[in-house]
Scaffold this motif. Structure first.
Motif, mmCIF file in Angstrom:
data_model
loop_
_atom_site.group_PDB
_atom_site.id
_atom_site.type_symbol
_atom_site.label_atom_id
_atom_site.label_comp_id
_atom_site.label_asym_id
_atom_site.label_seq_id
_atom_site.Cartn_x
_atom_site.Cartn_y
_atom_site.Cartn_z
ATOM 1 N N PHE A 132 28.661 44.356 41.089
ATOM 2 C CA PHE A 132 29.782 43.586 40.540
ATOM 3 C C PHE A 132 31.064 44.337 40.841
ATOM 4 O O PHE A 132 31.128 45.569 40.689
ATOM 5 C CB PHE A 132 29.637 43.405 39.020
ATOM 6 C CG PHE A 132 30.898 42.889 38.376
ATOM 7 C CD1 PHE A 132 31.179 41.526 38.366
ATOM 8 C CD2 PHE A 132 31.831 43.761 37.831
ATOM 9 C CE1 PHE A 132 32.373 41.058 37.817
ATOM 10 C CE2 PHE A 132 33.022 43.302 37.280
ATOM 11 C CZ PHE A 132 33.287 41.943 37.271
ATOM 12 N N TYR A 133 32.094 43.589 41.234
ATOM 13 C CA TYR A 133 33.414 44.176 41.485
ATOM 14 C C TYR A 133 34.475 43.354 40.768
ATOM 15 O O TYR A 133 34.383 42.127 40.707
ATOM 16 C CB TYR A 133 33.729 44.162 42.986
ATOM 17 C CG TYR A 133 32.842 45.053 43.804
ATOM 18 C CD1 TYR A 133 33.182 46.384 44.061
ATOM 19 C CD2 TYR A 133 31.648 44.577 44.329
ATOM 20 C CE1 TYR A 133 32.364 47.208 44.824
ATOM 21 C CE2 TYR A 133 30.817 45.386 45.085
ATOM 22 C CZ TYR A 133 31.179 46.702 45.330
ATOM 23 O OH TYR A 133 30.359 47.513 46.077
ATOM 24 N N GLY A 134 35.494 44.047 40.266
ATOM 25 C CA GLY A 134 36.651 43.357 39.715
ATOM 26 C C GLY A 134 36.630 43.208 38.214
ATOM 27 O O GLY A 134 36.217 44.104 37.488
ATOM 28 N N ILE B 196 37.281 33.304 37.976
ATOM 29 C CA ILE B 196 38.556 32.761 38.458
ATOM 30 C C ILE B 196 39.559 32.716 37.316
ATOM 31 O O ILE B 196 39.303 32.127 36.266
ATOM 32 C CB ILE B 196 38.373 31.332 39.044
ATOM 33 C CG1 ILE B 196 37.325 31.360 40.155
ATOM 34 C CG2 ILE B 196 39.692 30.783 39.565
ATOM 35 C CD1 ILE B 196 35.938 30.989 39.707
ATOM 36 N N LYS B 197 40.694 33.372 37.534
ATOM 37 C CA LYS B 197 41.763 33.377 36.528
ATOM 38 C C LYS B 197 43.086 33.032 37.209
ATOM 39 O O LYS B 197 43.403 33.597 38.267
ATOM 40 C CB LYS B 197 41.841 34.774 35.874
ATOM 41 C CG LYS B 197 42.783 34.831 34.691
ATOM 42 C CD LYS B 197 42.886 36.256 34.162
ATOM 43 C CE LYS B 197 43.932 36.330 33.067
ATOM 44 N NZ LYS B 197 44.303 37.720 32.755
ATOM 45 N N ALA C 285 33.630 39.336 41.211
ATOM 46 C CA ALA C 285 32.508 38.790 41.974
ATOM 47 C C ALA C 285 31.249 39.602 41.719
ATOM 48 O O ALA C 285 31.291 40.837 41.649
ATOM 49 C CB ALA C 285 32.838 38.795 43.466
ATOM 50 N N PHE C 286 30.146 38.886 41.579
ATOM 51 C CA PHE C 286 28.832 39.473 41.285
ATOM 52 C C PHE C 286 27.847 38.966 42.329
ATOM 53 O O PHE C 286 27.899 37.795 42.716
ATOM 54 C CB PHE C 286 28.396 39.007 39.888
ATOM 55 C CG PHE C 286 26.976 39.356 39.515
ATOM 56 C CD1 PHE C 286 26.700 40.476 38.737
ATOM 57 C CD2 PHE C 286 25.907 38.556 39.920
ATOM 58 C CE1 PHE C 286 25.395 40.803 38.379
ATOM 59 C CE2 PHE C 286 24.605 38.871 39.565
ATOM 60 C CZ PHE C 286 24.345 40.002 38.792
ATOM 61 N N LYS D 72 39.229 42.643 45.264
ATOM 62 C CA LYS D 72 40.431 43.450 45.499
ATOM 63 C C LYS D 72 41.616 42.574 45.910
ATOM 64 O O LYS D 72 42.727 42.726 45.415
ATOM 65 C CB LYS D 72 40.138 44.487 46.592
ATOM 66 C CG LYS D 72 41.255 45.469 46.857
ATOM 67 C CD LYS D 72 41.297 46.571 45.838
ATOM 68 C CE LYS D 72 42.355 47.610 46.184
ATOM 69 N NZ LYS D 72 42.623 48.516 45.051
ATOM 70 N N LEU D 73 41.362 41.629 46.818
ATOM 71 C CA LEU D 73 42.455 40.812 47.381
ATOM 72 C C LEU D 73 42.817 39.613 46.492
ATOM 73 O O LEU D 73 43.908 39.066 46.616
ATOM 74 C CB LEU D 73 42.082 40.323 48.785
ATOM 75 C CG LEU D 73 41.885 41.408 49.847
ATOM 76 C CD1 LEU D 73 41.465 40.789 51.171
ATOM 77 C CD2 LEU D 73 43.157 42.246 50.027
ATOM 78 N N GLN D 74 41.888 39.182 45.643
ATOM 79 C CA GLN D 74 42.102 38.064 44.715
ATOM 80 C C GLN D 74 42.630 36.800 45.419
ATOM 81 O O GLN D 74 43.726 36.301 45.114
ATOM 82 C CB GLN D 74 43.071 38.481 43.602
ATOM 83 C CG GLN D 74 42.565 39.664 42.800
ATOM 84 C CD GLN D 74 43.481 40.029 41.653
ATOM 85 O OE1 GLN D 74 44.559 39.461 41.473
ATOM 86 N NE2 GLN D 74 43.054 40.979 40.847
#
Length: 434
Positions: A358-360, A386-387, A394-395, A412-414
């Motif tokens: 998982f990241y973010g 998603i915000k 993301a997982f 990272k880039l969103q």
């Protein structure tokens, strides 16, 4: 008692301590300048191994195999490495008093250690059921897992209670990893947790449903929505039964408790600024006391990506924050500037044949994609968070190295994602094209 003086002292002997020592060696440290003070009896090691390969019935990991820094693909730092570099390893030493204004630490044995720069890398301690006065929680064969000593005792018990019954109290990281490890050891495993699904701090109900289904297929009994309120023991003082709040009673030869941890900051109370349960630092892990840095679990630091202060309990951050603090310390000495810490939150776990990353940030709306059928021979699925119209987390379960890098890049880039249905349909392909 004699007094010892060092230019740099790292307090704590876990992952962060080892990675900080490696960075000091890289940046240049003179023999006798640096000491690591640890209450553990062994040189720093990769703690995640304790809930995974250390417990395998065959081919189990053992020291010196998982000393730092093998967990990130680096060199293995054996005790001899510290000796060669002139770094003093002060092991089996518990510090009971810290006097930050006087740059002094005092051990339980009455030894005094002076420093010019202190790095607090004390990590966390486990929350125990005895802390809440749970009846019978001091019985034998009730285990917690934090240090290598804990793991050794658990391994002995697994061997002694062959084919016995195990109850895992808690449905988080430790609960899931140990549930798998004990099942692999042919124990009859039940998991008990109060939440509506496992790993609720990170997993959505959709993600959790897969793991609960997978574990159930492996023969693990999952009992949700209740807690352990008492334990009974036999005439030897060994645990025999777990009493649940809903009235059920579970037989148990072994109980493993994983209900969270607390950062070890008590030594510094009132001497350093704190925030959200940790020691407040800047982007270089310097605290409100200029000669003191804090890294890993204990640090509440500015998470640049989200423009807020956070405390992160994970091995990846322990490694990276330790390296950042040492770069900052040496940078100041050399008059060189160091970039601010710019961390992307990262968590991972492995159990059975499963592996997720998982990241973010796990905030906002979620979409689930891929094959999350627990009975699939090779399940691969994921989620996006998603915000404000952007993907912020993301997982992915079952991803390749490239796919895991792709979801990290997304977090990272969103990138923008206005249409959730389209995102769910596109799934992993969305990350792979970024």
């Amino acid at each position: 008692m004699a007094e010892k003086s060092f230019k740099y002292v790292i307090l704590g002997g876990g992952v962060a301590a080892g990675y900080a020592a490696r960075e000091f060696a890289k940046q240049g440290v003179q023999p006798g300048e640096l000491a690591i003070i640890s209450k553990e009896a062994v040189a720093p090691y990769e703690r995640p191994a304790l809930s995974k390969a250390y417990l395998f019935p065959e081919g189990a990991a053992r020291l010196p195999g998982f000393h730092v820094c093998v967990g990130s693909g680096g060199e293995r730092l054996l005790p001899e490495w510290y000796k060669e570099k002139g770094i003093e390893l002060i092991l089996s030493t518990e510090i009971v008093k810290a006097d930050l204004p006087a740059n002094t630490l005092v051990s339980a044995a009455g030894e005094t250690f002076k420093y010019q720069i202190l790095i607090i890398a004390t990590g966390s301690t486990v929350i125990k059921l005895t802390d809440f006065g749970v009846q019978g929680a001091d019985a034998k064969n009730i285990f917690y897992l934090r240090e290598i000593d804990d793991a050794d005792k658990l391994v002995e018990s697994i061997k002694a209670k062959k084919n016995g019954k195990a109850v895992i109290v808690g449905g988080g990281y430790i609960g899931l990893e140990l549930g798998a490890a004990l099942k692999i050891n042919n124990l009859d495993v039940s998991m008990v947790y109060p939440e509506p699904w496992c790993m609720p701090r990170l997993f959505t109900s959709g993600i959790a449903a897969f793991y609960e289904g997978y574990y159930a297929n492996k023969g693990i009994k999952i009992i949700k929505g209740t807690v352990a309120v008492g334990f009974t023991s036999d005439s030897n003082g060994e645990v025999k039964e777990v009493q649940l709040k809903d009235g059920r009673v579970l037989e148990a030869d072994i109980v493993v408790v994983g209900v969270g941890g607390r950062p070890l900051t008590a030594l510094f109370k009132g001497q350093v600024e704190e925030e959200t349960g940790g020691i407040k630092t800047d982007a270089f892990f310097k605290t409100s006391v200029p000669t003191v840095y804090a890294v890993g679990d204990v640090a509440t630091f500015p998470l640049k990506l989200y423009n807020e202060l956070r405390r992160v309990e994970h091995v990846d951050h322990a490694r990276k924050s330790a390296e950042q603090a040492v770069k900052a310390i040496k940078g100041l000495e050399k008059g060189q500037s160091v970039d601010e810490y710019d961390y992307l939150p990262y968590f991972y776990s492995r159990s059975f044949d499963l592996a997720w990353q998982f990241y973010g940030d796990n905030v906002g709306d979620t979409v689930l994609f891929g094959d999350n059928n627990p009975q699939s021979p090779k399940p691969k699925f994921g989620s996006y968070w998603i915000k404000d119209g952007k993907v912020v987390g993301a997982f992915l379960e079952g991803g390749s190295a490239e796919e895991n890098q792709a979801i990290a890049k997304v977090a990272k880039l969103q990138p923008k994602a206005e249409n959730l249905d389209a995102l769910a349909k596109e799934g992993l392909a969305f990350a792979c094209k970024i």
